[in-house]
Design an enzyme around this catalytic site. Structure first.
Site, short mmCIF file in Angstrom:
data_model
loop_
_atom_site.label_atom_id
_atom_site.label_comp_id
_atom_site.label_asym_id
_atom_site.label_seq_id
_atom_site.Cartn_x
_atom_site.Cartn_y
_atom_site.Cartn_z
CB SER A 125 -0.87 -0.01 1.25
OG SER A 125 -1.56 1.22 1.38
CG ASN A 182 -2.56 -2.32 -4.18
OD1 ASN A 182 -3.33 -2.19 -5.13
ND2 ASN A 182 -2.21 -1.32 -3.38
CB SER A 206 -1.64 3.23 -4.89
OG SER A 206 -2.50 2.15 -4.96
NE ARG A 214 -12.02 -2.69 -2.98
CZ ARG A 214 -11.82 -1.39 -2.74
NH1 ARG A 214 -10.87 -0.73 -3.39
NH2 ARG A 214 -12.57 -0.77 -1.85
CG ASP A 263 -9.55 3.57 -4.56
OD1 ASP A 263 -9.16 2.41 -4.30
OD2 ASP A 263 -9.35 4.53 -3.79
O1 LIG Z 1 -3.88 7.29 0.30
C1 LIG Z 1 -5.09 7.15 0.10
O2 LIG Z 1 -5.94 7.98 0.49
C2 LIG Z 1 -5.54 5.93 -0.61
C3 LIG Z 1 -4.65 5.10 -1.25
C4 LIG Z 1 -5.04 3.91 -2.01
O3 LIG Z 1 -4.69 2.74 -1.28
P1 LIG Z 1 -3.38 1.83 -1.56
O4 LIG Z 1 -2.19 2.70 -1.53
O5 LIG Z 1 -3.41 0.83 -0.44
O6 LIG Z 1 -3.57 1.19 -2.92
C5 LIG Z 1 -6.53 3.88 -2.30
O7 LIG Z 1 -6.93 2.61 -2.71
C6 LIG Z 1 -7.33 4.28 -1.09
O8 LIG Z 1 -8.70 4.30 -1.39
C7 LIG Z 1 -6.98 5.67 -0.63
C1 LIG Z 2 -9.43 1.11 -0.47
C2 LIG Z 2 -10.16 2.16 -0.13
O1 LIG Z 2 -10.02 2.87 1.01
P1 LIG Z 2 -9.07 2.64 2.29
O2 LIG Z 2 -7.84 1.92 1.86
O3 LIG Z 2 -8.77 4.01 2.80
O4 LIG Z 2 -9.87 1.85 3.29
C3 LIG Z 2 -11.19 2.67 -1.07
O5 LIG Z 2 -11.73 3.76 -0.82
O6 LIG Z 2 -11.52 2.02 -2.07
#
Ligand SMILES: O=C(O)C1=C[C@@H](OP(=O)(O)O)[C@@H](O)[C@H](O)C1
Ligand SMILES: C=C(OP(=O)(O)O)C(=O)O
Length: 430
Positions: free
Chosen positions: A164, A332, A192, A340, A309
């Protein structure tokens, strides 16, 4: 609460996109970390953004809110000594605040969603915080987690980025407030990566200076910095809007969505490009996306890590495309509100889609003729699964019942109201 989605051939209407969840959580946080009073215009209202509001208020931020804006007087680098924080099911909120808890004596993050956030791993952040002297008690890398800060001064930190990006973002929020300078090196791949761009953008707006290499794998952060109290305006949310746009793409539609900036740093703006690649008739100009769907879609290949997302919504559209679509580099997705890939594809299969999984890929053999439907869907506590299956239900032959669809409120509480306003046959049932 469940939702029944009844096949709907046509969608028509105009909506304002909801406000971005990821920008709202970030602006709330940087406002709390400033010493003066900041104002955030058009903050998102969802369970995740409410979780950040609740936690920063518990940590000592003073919050006032009206219809249009929220004002926050921050606690700077001195959060209140709270014993417990409840982040609900919000991964990003948990990870960001785990780092900020390093400024507090002793905070426990409780485990309110044992079957969702309670299963997600935080080891990489726990390990990184340990490198700067933060004592973390945890349950095998999972909640409940207790952080005893106070000792952290800064220094060299290595953090893995292959589960992440939120772990790196968390460290980027914390380290400017530490006494000494820090260097952060990202190990392995950074997943990401685009979201880290949003973190850096917000930090810069808050007056924080960070030196980053172009590949976003290495950072120099001066200690002793101060977050400035500022005025912020939250832009529209692409991840949530991706589901609405996918719904318009799989139906005969004339749907207009406002507040979607073309030059946004949200990777999920790629939904527009992907739908274009699928030959869905649409325009995007002056923040307005206009889809005139004819129900015809072409298969596509896409690097899902660029728009993490929005992938589930893209896959839902691909279920009805002509040909085989492939979404790669998406491993991821397994570490989110549910798995997912496996969990989502199981629900899609129940609805009648022809899908295959690899460790880091989703393959969709499109069925332009539609899918059977007529089944009950398990939401797996996942708002994005709920939204994506709703898209599929619009073009199924028989209605879909989505169990526990109230979890859509994690990011988009008015999703079904918005779809109804476009003419979708969706209704809440007990
Ligand atoms: O930094 C953030 O606000 C987010 C990072 C992402 O997660 P990952 O970095 O785990 O993919 C995303 O999927 C999540 O909804 C929000
Ligand atoms: C993965 C998500 O959020 P978080 O990781 O912040 O729970 C999302 O909003 O799809």
């Amino acid at each position: 609460m469940d939702v029944r989605v009844t096949p709907t051939p046509r969608l028509h209407g105009e909506l304002q996109a909801l406000s971005s969840k990821n920008y709202t959580t970030r602006y709330l946080l940087v406002a709390a970390l400033a010493e003066g009073t900041s104002t955030i215009y058009y903050p998102a209202h969802s369970e995740d953004s409410d979780a950040m509001r609740r936690c920063i208020s518990d940590l000592g931020a003073v919050i006032e809110e009206d219809e249009e804006k929220i004002t926050i007087t921050g606690f700077g680098r001195n959060p209140k000594d709270v014993k417990e924080l409840d982040v609900g099911n919000a991964g990003a909120v948990l990870r960001f605040l785990m780092a900020i808890a390093a400024l507090a004596p002793d905070v426990t993050f409780i485990n309110r969603y044992p079957d969702s956030l309670g299963k997600r791993p935080h080891d990489d952040l726990i390990d990184a915080l340990g490198q700067i002297g933060v004592d973390v008690q945890h349950n095998n890398g999972r909640l409940p987690i207790t952080i005893r800060g106070g000792q952290a001064k800064g220094g060299k930190i290595q953090v893995s980025g292959n589960v992440s990006s939120q772990f790196l973002s968390a460290l980027l929020f914390l380290t400017p407030l530490l006494e000494e300078d820090s260097e952060i090196e990202v190990l392995h791949d950074l997943k990401s990566k685009v979201v880290v761009g949003q973190t850096l953008e917000v930090l810069e707006q808050a007056g924080i200076v960070i030196e980053a290499t172009e590949d976003l794998m290495y950072y120099k952060v001066k200690g002793g910095q101060k977050y400035l109290a500022k005025k912020y305006v939250v832009q529209g949310d692409y991840p949530g809007s991706a589901a609405v746009l996918a719904a318009a793409a799989v139906t005969e539609s004339d749907v207009i969505l406002h507040r979607l900036e073309e030059n946004s740093k949200q990777g999920e703006r790629a939904i527009v490009d992907v739908l274009r690649m699928m030959e869905v008739p649409l325009t995007h100009k002056d923040g307005i996306v206009h889809v005139k769907g004819n129900g015809k879609l072409k298969a596509v290949e896409f690097d899902g890590d660029k728009a993490t997302d929005a992938v589930l919504a893209m896959v839902a559209a691909a279920v009805f495309a002509d040909g085989t679509s492939r979404f790669y580099d998406v491993e991821n997705l397994r570490y989110k509100e549910c798995d997912r890939i496996t969990d989502y594809l199981n629900e899609l299969r129940k609805a009648g889609a022809n899908v295959e999984e690899r460790q880091s890929e989703i393959i969709v053999h499109g069925r332009p003729e539609g899918v059977e439907g007529g089944v009950e869907i398990n939401a797996h506590y996942d708002h994005r699964v709920i939204m994506a299956l709703t898209v599929v239900g619009l073009r199924a032959k028989q209605p879909l019942r989505i169990r526990d669809a109230h979890h859509v409120a994690k990011s988009y509480p008015i999703f079904f109201d918005h779809l109804k306003a476009l003419g979708a046959n969706v209704e809440w049932i007990e």
